[in-house]
Design a protein around this motif. Structure first.
Motif: not given
Length: 276
Positions: A32, A34, A68, A70, A98, A106, A136, A141, A144, A147
């Motif tokens: 992932a 971010v 993205a 969340l 996701p 996402q 998280w 993810w 990204v 986010m």
């Protein structure tokens, strides 16, 4: 500091003055990535925080940023519905994948894991905060750039978990024009200061209504005080969203990616300039 100090506080049992505070930031799962995280918060409910989060994500995606959302509002999730996403999130037993909107944003929300969208989440605060942290740490993810974390209103367990567990680079505060809200906005600003997270901008939702016949602006909920608050705390970016039936219809129908307003561009300009 001991003369034999190795400067590695993780392996040291001494409580000296040079000891560094342990970070509470949670790691992402393997694979992932971010790059930047912006939390969207409000001091009270019903001010359109999720709407603003969705609009920021759509505008960001249109700028070519891999975006993205969340959804940290566990007991009142609305992000999947606003984007028209109905399929459930998938996983491999270890990681969660996701959901992805038609334009590529996402998403992760508790409603993507529940059997029915209307099933209530009757959990106590620590369990809710733990679920947000897992969104998280356990979600893959995918590369990204930006986010947005849609936080529940107030300054309780979940916003605190977000600020402590996720490397938040800045926050956007969403409010409405009523004079009482000024006090509540200042609470949110002061919480951000306590957590050493910069306030990048304030969005005043339902700020005015433009008459379709004469073009005159009407302040349905009273005159705005948002510029005064922004000036008091040296917050440069301020956006005022109108009461717009077309925008509301897009959200209700799950077509937020079809909205065409440019009200949040200045806020996004500030977000893009934030350096890690």
């Amino acid at each position: 500091m001991s003369e034999n100090c190795t400067h590695n506080c993780e392996t040291c049992s001494q409580n000296c003055g040079e000891r560094k505070a342990e970070s509470l930031l949670a790691p992402l799962c393997d694979g992932a990535e971010v790059k930047k995280v912006i939390a969207v918060v409000s001091g009270k409910g019903g001010v359109g925080k999720s709407m603003v989060t969705s609009m920021l994500a759509v505008s960001s995606q249109r700028r070519g940023l891999k975006t993205a959302v969340l959804d940290a509002d566990i007991t009142g999730p609305s992000i999947p519905k606003v984007f028209g996403v109905k399929e459930k999130a998938d996983g491999d037993g270890t990681h969660i994948f996701p959901a992805v909107t038609p334009l590529g944003t996402q998403l992760m929300s508790i409603n993507l894991l529940l059997e029915n969208d209307t099933d209530p989440v009757v959990w106590r605060g620590p369990v809710i905060a733990g679920a947000v942290k897992q969104f998280w740490t356990d979600v893959t993810w995918n590369d990204v750039d930006l986010m947005f974390v849609d936080c529940p209103p107030g300054t309780g367990d979940v916003p605190l978990t977000v600020f402590q567990s996720i490397p938040v680079d800045g926050i956007i505060i969403v409010t409405s024009p009523q004079e009482l809200v000024s006090m509540i906005v200042e609470k949110a600003v002061k919480m951000a200061q306590m957590m050493n997270v910069p306030v990048l901008g304030i969005v005043e939702n339902m700020s005015y209504f433009t008459c379709p016949d004469c073009g005159k602006k009407h302040h349905i909920y009273g005159e705005s005080h948002i510029d005064e608050i922004a000036g008091k705390y040296d917050i440069k970016a301020v956006a005022k969203l109108p009461i717009d039936s077309n925008l509301a219809a897009c959200a209700d129908k799950g077509l937020i990616e079809h909205y065409d307003g440019l009200w949040l561009e200045e806020i996004l300009d500030v977000i893009e300039k934030v350096e890690k």
